[in-house]
Design a protein around this motif. Structure first.
Motif, PDB file in Angstrom:
ATOM      1  N   ALA A   1     -21.443 -33.594 -55.761  1.00 18.65           N
ATOM      2  CA  ALA A   1     -22.320 -34.411 -54.789  1.00 18.65           C
ATOM      3  C   ALA A   1     -22.686 -33.446 -53.279  1.00 18.65           C
ATOM      4  O   ALA A   1     -21.986 -32.796 -52.697  1.00 18.65           O
ATOM      5  CB  ALA A   1     -21.507 -35.546 -54.196  1.00 18.65           C
ATOM      6  N   ALA A   2     -24.005 -33.759 -53.159  1.00 20.99           N
ATOM      7  CA  ALA A   2     -24.683 -33.206 -51.858  1.00 20.99           C
ATOM      8  C   ALA A   2     -23.833 -34.052 -50.711  1.00 20.99           C
ATOM      9  O   ALA A   2     -23.518 -35.093 -50.634  1.00 20.99           O
ATOM     10  CB  ALA A   2     -26.008 -33.590 -51.809  1.00 20.99           C
ATOM     11  N   GLY A   3     -23.241 -33.090 -49.610  1.00 17.16           N
ATOM     12  CA  GLY A   3     -22.822 -33.857 -48.566  1.00 17.16           C
ATOM     13  C   GLY A   3     -21.379 -34.049 -48.562  1.00 17.16           C
ATOM     14  O   GLY A   3     -20.781 -34.380 -47.379  1.00 17.16           O
TER      15      GLY A   3
ATOM     16  N   ARG B   1     -19.752 -35.847 -35.841  1.00 11.67           N
ATOM     17  CA  ARG B   1     -18.718 -36.920 -35.598  1.00 11.67           C
ATOM     18  C   ARG B   1     -20.018 -38.200 -35.304  1.00 11.67           C
ATOM     19  O   ARG B   1     -21.166 -37.982 -35.326  1.00 11.67           O
ATOM     20  CB  ARG B   1     -18.194 -36.776 -34.190  1.00 11.67           C
ATOM     21  N   PRO B   2     -19.523 -39.282 -35.504  1.00 13.55           N
ATOM     22  CA  PRO B   2     -17.965 -39.673 -35.781  1.00 13.55           C
ATOM     23  C   PRO B   2     -17.732 -39.391 -37.086  1.00 13.55           C
ATOM     24  O   PRO B   2     -18.447 -39.445 -38.062  1.00 13.55           O
ATOM     25  CB  PRO B   2     -18.112 -41.150 -35.346  1.00 13.55           C
ATOM     26  N   LEU B   3     -16.481 -39.423 -37.302  1.00 14.93           N
ATOM     27  CA  LEU B   3     -15.677 -39.411 -38.491  1.00 14.93           C
ATOM     28  C   LEU B   3     -14.832 -40.630 -38.694  1.00 14.93           C
ATOM     29  O   LEU B   3     -14.104 -40.820 -37.417  1.00 14.93           O
ATOM     30  CB  LEU B   3     -14.849 -37.799 -38.998  1.00 14.93           C
ATOM     31  N   TYR B   4     -14.329 -40.872 -39.676  1.00 14.73           N
ATOM     32  CA  TYR B   4     -13.511 -42.226 -39.740  1.00 14.73           C
ATOM     33  C   TYR B   4     -12.396 -41.995 -40.521  1.00 14.73           C
ATOM     34  O   TYR B   4     -12.376 -40.917 -41.762  1.00 14.73           O
ATOM     35  CB  TYR B   4     -14.223 -43.447 -40.494  1.00 14.73           C
TER      36      TYR B   4
ATOM     37  N   GLY C   1     -19.260 -39.577 -47.781  1.00 10.71           N
ATOM     38  CA  GLY C   1     -19.729 -40.917 -47.346  1.00 10.71           C
ATOM     39  C   GLY C   1     -21.072 -40.445 -46.630  1.00 10.71           C
ATOM     40  O   GLY C   1     -21.722 -39.441 -46.400  1.00 10.71           O
ATOM     41  N   GLU C   2     -21.798 -41.638 -46.354  1.00  4.29           N
ATOM     42  CA  GLU C   2     -22.859 -41.686 -45.471  1.00  4.29           C
ATOM     43  C   GLU C   2     -23.072 -41.207 -44.312  1.00  4.29           C
ATOM     44  O   GLU C   2     -21.907 -41.647 -43.428  1.00  4.29           O
ATOM     45  CB  GLU C   2     -23.633 -43.054 -45.737  1.00  4.29           C
TER      46      GLU C   2
END
Length: 158
Positions: A52-54, A109-112, A74-75
């Motif tokens: 997966a990209a990203g 950022r942000p990261l969750y 994630g997105e």
């Protein structure tokens, strides 16, 4: 211990599968696959995420030994971190060191992050790395077979 991250190798997957199937680790993580013993599903999950990209997916090494994995997925604007460390290494600061290295690798950022509310170790690691609790939710924890409280955390800046 010297903690480093590297790309995931095919030879890491059997270690990750064993770690996922440790009952105490699964209970603590709480939010796991429905059937962690399903090897085909496990392999498909890892193949999909590695391609997966990203997705920033890394193997965690301690003094050169594979001890877990860490990822950001994630997105954009909703990306989450995850980290899994072999139970034999809990309490030695490896998760904190791995997460800190991952946060340098992925500066956006942000990261969750999310953790079971009773998973004090994971919550402590996240807080040491600058995450702060922003919400509590309830969700079904496959590893426990019940709905439990979950803490949602955010890291706003590098």
């Amino acid at each position: 211990m010297d903690v480093t991250l590297r790309e995931v190798h095919d030879s890491d997957l059997p270690v990750f599968f064993r770690q996922l199937n440790d009952p105490e680790s699964r209970h603590m993580a709480a939010f796991t696959p429905e059937d962690p013993a399903d090897r085909d599903r496990f392999e498909a999950h890892w193949a999909r995420n590695r391609a997966a990209a990203g997705v920033a997916l890394r193997t965690v090494l301690a003094d050169g030994d594979v001890v877990g994995n860490a990822a950001v997925y994630g997105e954009p604007g909703e990306r989450e971190v995850t980290c899994w460390i072999d139970r034999a290494y809990w309490g030695r600061g490896l998760a904190t060191a791995a997460l800190r290295e991952l946060l340098v690798l992925v500066p956006e950022r942000p990261l969750y992050a999310r953790a079971a509310a009773d998973n004090e170790g994971s919550l402590r690691v996240l807080e040491k790395c600058g995450f702060r609790a922003t919400a509590r939710e309830r969700g079904f924890a496959q590893a426990r077979g019940v709905e439990i409280d979950e803490v949602v955390l955010v890291l706003d800046q590098a």
